[in-house]
Design a protein around this motif. Structure first.
Motif, mmCIF file in Angstrom:
data_model
loop_
_atom_site.group_PDB
_atom_site.id
_atom_site.type_symbol
_atom_site.label_atom_id
_atom_site.label_comp_id
_atom_site.label_asym_id
_atom_site.label_seq_id
_atom_site.Cartn_x
_atom_site.Cartn_y
_atom_site.Cartn_z
ATOM 1 N N ILE A 1 -17.129 40.215 -18.296
ATOM 2 C CA ILE A 1 -15.934 41.285 -18.289
ATOM 3 C C ILE A 1 -15.305 41.546 -17.502
ATOM 4 O O ILE A 1 -14.332 42.363 -17.250
ATOM 5 C CB ILE A 1 -16.903 42.864 -18.931
ATOM 6 N N HIS B 1 -15.369 51.624 -18.865
ATOM 7 C CA HIS B 1 -15.159 51.214 -19.906
ATOM 8 C C HIS B 1 -14.642 49.996 -20.416
ATOM 9 O O HIS B 1 -15.036 49.164 -21.838
ATOM 10 C CB HIS B 1 -13.352 51.390 -21.190
ATOM 11 N N LYS B 2 -14.840 48.446 -19.870
ATOM 12 C CA LYS B 2 -14.968 47.057 -19.979
ATOM 13 C C LYS B 2 -16.670 47.089 -20.353
ATOM 14 O O LYS B 2 -17.059 46.074 -20.739
ATOM 15 C CB LYS B 2 -15.022 46.378 -19.240
ATOM 16 N N LYS C 1 -18.381 48.209 -22.648
ATOM 17 C CA LYS C 1 -18.765 47.063 -23.888
ATOM 18 C C LYS C 1 -18.243 46.079 -24.452
ATOM 19 O O LYS C 1 -18.639 46.232 -25.704
ATOM 20 C CB LYS C 1 -17.142 48.787 -24.686
ATOM 21 N N GLU C 2 -17.661 45.473 -23.602
ATOM 22 C CA GLU C 2 -17.064 44.091 -24.170
ATOM 23 C C GLU C 2 -18.440 43.418 -24.004
ATOM 24 O O GLU C 2 -18.737 42.395 -24.447
ATOM 25 C CB GLU C 2 -16.622 43.162 -23.384
ATOM 26 N N LEU C 3 -19.380 43.544 -22.996
ATOM 27 C CA LEU C 3 -21.687 43.126 -22.974
ATOM 28 C C LEU C 3 -21.864 42.420 -24.239
ATOM 29 O O LEU C 3 -21.714 43.769 -25.409
ATOM 30 C CB LEU C 3 -21.541 43.766 -22.213
ATOM 31 N N PRO C 4 -22.335 41.086 -24.266
ATOM 32 C CA PRO C 4 -23.529 41.504 -25.753
ATOM 33 C C PRO C 4 -24.745 41.547 -26.246
ATOM 34 O O PRO C 4 -25.002 41.601 -24.991
ATOM 35 C CB PRO C 4 -23.031 40.134 -26.023
ATOM 36 N N GLN D 1 -8.803 38.958 -16.585
ATOM 37 C CA GLN D 1 -8.270 37.381 -16.467
ATOM 38 C C GLN D 1 -9.147 36.884 -15.138
ATOM 39 O O GLN D 1 -9.048 36.142 -15.307
ATOM 40 C CB GLN D 1 -7.580 37.622 -17.543
ATOM 41 N N PHE E 1 -21.234 48.996 -28.067
ATOM 42 C CA PHE E 1 -20.924 47.305 -27.997
ATOM 43 C C PHE E 1 -19.871 46.885 -28.982
ATOM 44 O O PHE E 1 -19.964 47.277 -30.430
ATOM 45 C CB PHE E 1 -22.074 47.211 -27.095
ATOM 46 N N HIS E 2 -19.096 46.143 -28.612
ATOM 47 C CA HIS E 2 -17.922 46.268 -29.171
ATOM 48 C C HIS E 2 -18.348 43.985 -29.882
ATOM 49 O O HIS E 2 -18.471 43.857 -30.815
ATOM 50 C CB HIS E 2 -17.029 45.250 -29.148
ATOM 51 N N HIS E 3 -19.941 44.060 -29.260
ATOM 52 C CA HIS E 3 -19.624 42.700 -29.937
ATOM 53 C C HIS E 3 -21.961 42.387 -29.723
ATOM 54 O O HIS E 3 -22.591 42.785 -28.976
ATOM 55 C CB HIS E 3 -19.989 40.962 -28.930
ATOM 56 N N VAL F 1 -12.350 48.241 -14.358
ATOM 57 C CA VAL F 1 -12.513 47.508 -15.710
ATOM 58 C C VAL F 1 -13.861 48.507 -15.710
ATOM 59 O O VAL F 1 -15.225 48.602 -17.404
ATOM 60 C CB VAL F 1 -13.536 46.564 -15.597
#
Length: 412
Positions: free
Chosen positions: A344, A39-40, A42-45, A347, A68-70, A36
């Protein structure tokens, strides 16, 4: 003949099995868990706090440019700082009051501020620092100066155009000459504006402000991870050795009394073992006495939970329980969220963190040592995990039967 027998013996085949088993489990666990990064991230707010009414366009540009996406924009600075300390967001970008006007006036120390919480896994802190430097530099050299330059140039050209119109009204016959003059002056204004804002670039900067600052050195940033893992690995080996004693005493005093003594041993080990290990950590990392006491509580609770969790599969499979306990330990290296934020994780590892003693302990250590919310709810989760494990023990011991050895116990 002896060579052939040795090579196909249970020992050789067993060694091959163990090498393949742990090699496959370790590679499968770590490679799938750490894929992760980066690239993951980017999911951190993150949050943008705009305190300057004239910088709405900059806020929109920032939101568009951030990787970042959020990106949250609804918080006040106080709200954002609280969420930063509670690890609900991982960076704040603060546009301070009068930011735009200070740039236009070329005032010194006009700073865009980035807030980062260091009491987090190293990967998250590093990613936020790199982003802050990249975005700060980009704003300094492109966004702010380009928009300011455009505004300045436009205002000067409008003034020039008005003067030209007045001159043409006064002298219509010289209209072409005046227009040519205006075009040349427009080019001169553009050049002057570019030179002026190039100079202004030295007044625009960015500042990274860190909360819950961690002392320099990987021994400090990795301390929660190292401490938690040290106790968990010890609990895995300790549970296996404790089972051998339990199994020996079953033959003498029966399974229930033997189990009761095993559980009493777990409680005593959880109390007396941590001070020595934490004492060494205190000496090497310079923790104060208050931190030492709290770490003792945290890791005593971890050891209680971890010994009981590891004892489940040891009770079921005996020494072969290591075949389950070892992979579970490797999974916790990832799901403990000491290196990667839990938010991140893939799952599977995010789900496993809910039953991971290491996860609760690592978060508690971060909160205690470097700042964060209260860790008491994490201790409660560890105690609950230990108690659920004890219930599982009781079911297993109740279902197992043992041959009668030594003195017969009517209770069993």
């Amino acid at each position: 003949m002896n060579v052939r027998k040795f090579l196909i013996s249970k020992g050789t085949i067993g060694a091959l099995f163990m090498i393949l088993f742990y090699g496959l489990v370790m590679v499968g666990t770590y490679f799938s868990g750490y894929k992760v990064i980066p690239h993951k991230v980017k999911e951190l707010p993150v949050a943008i706090v705009n305190q300057d009414t004239q910088s709405q366009s900059l806020k929109k540009q920032l939101k568009k440019d951030l990787p970042f996406h959020h990106v949250r924009t609804q918080y006040t600075l106080t709200q954002a700082q609280k969420k930063l300390k509670n690890r609900q967001i991982y960076m704040i970008i603060q546009i301070p009051k009068n930011f735009h006007s200070k740039i236009v006036k070329q005032e010194q120390n006009t700073n865009l501020k980035f807030w980062i919480n260091e009491s987090n896994p190293t990967t998250a802190v590093t990613a936020m620092e790199n982003t802050a430097k990249l975005i700060g530099s980009s704003i300094k050299n492109k966004v702010t100066l380009a928009s300011g330059q455009a505004i300045f140039t436009k205002s000067q050209l409008l003034t020039l155009q008005k003067q030209a119109e007045q001159e043409i009204k006064s002298n219509p016959a010289a209209a072409k000459t005046i227009q040519a003059k205006v075009q040349q002056q427009g080019k001169d204004i553009a050049k002057t504006s570019a030179a002026l804002y190039k100079k202004a670039g030295n007044t625009v900067n960015y500042k990274i402000k860190k909360v819950n600052k961690i002392p320099s050195g990987m021994n400090h940033s990795m301390a929660p991870f190292f401490l938690s893992l040290a106790f968990y690995i010890g609990s895995m080996i300790g549970a296996m050795i404790l089972y051998m004693t339990y199994n020996d005493f079953v033959k003498i005093i029966g399974k229930w009394k033997s189990y009761a003594l095993a559980e009493l041993s777990i409680i005593l080990l959880a109390v007396i073992a941590p001070p020595l290990i934490i004492g060494l950590a205190k000496h090497l990392n310079g923790f104060d006495n208050q931190a030492f006491f709290h770490l003792w509580i945290i890791h005593s609770t971890e050891l209680f939970a971890a010994l009981n969790v590891n004892f489940i599969f040891t009770l079921i499979l005996g020494q072969l329980g290591i075949l389950i306990n070892m992979p579970f330990m490797l999974i916790q290296v990832v799901s403990g969220a000491g290196l990667i934020p839990e938010m991140i994780l893939p799952q599977f590892f995010k789900m496993m963190s809910k039953v991971s003693p290491c996860f609760y302990t690592i978060q508690a250590d971060f909160n205690l040592l470097y700042g964060g919310p209260s860790y008491h709810h994490l201790l409660f989760a560890l105690i609950l995990l230990g108690l659920v494990s004890i219930i599982a023990h009781l079911i297993i011991v109740g279902c197992k039967t043992y041959k009668n050895f030594g003195v017969k116990q009517s209770a069993d």
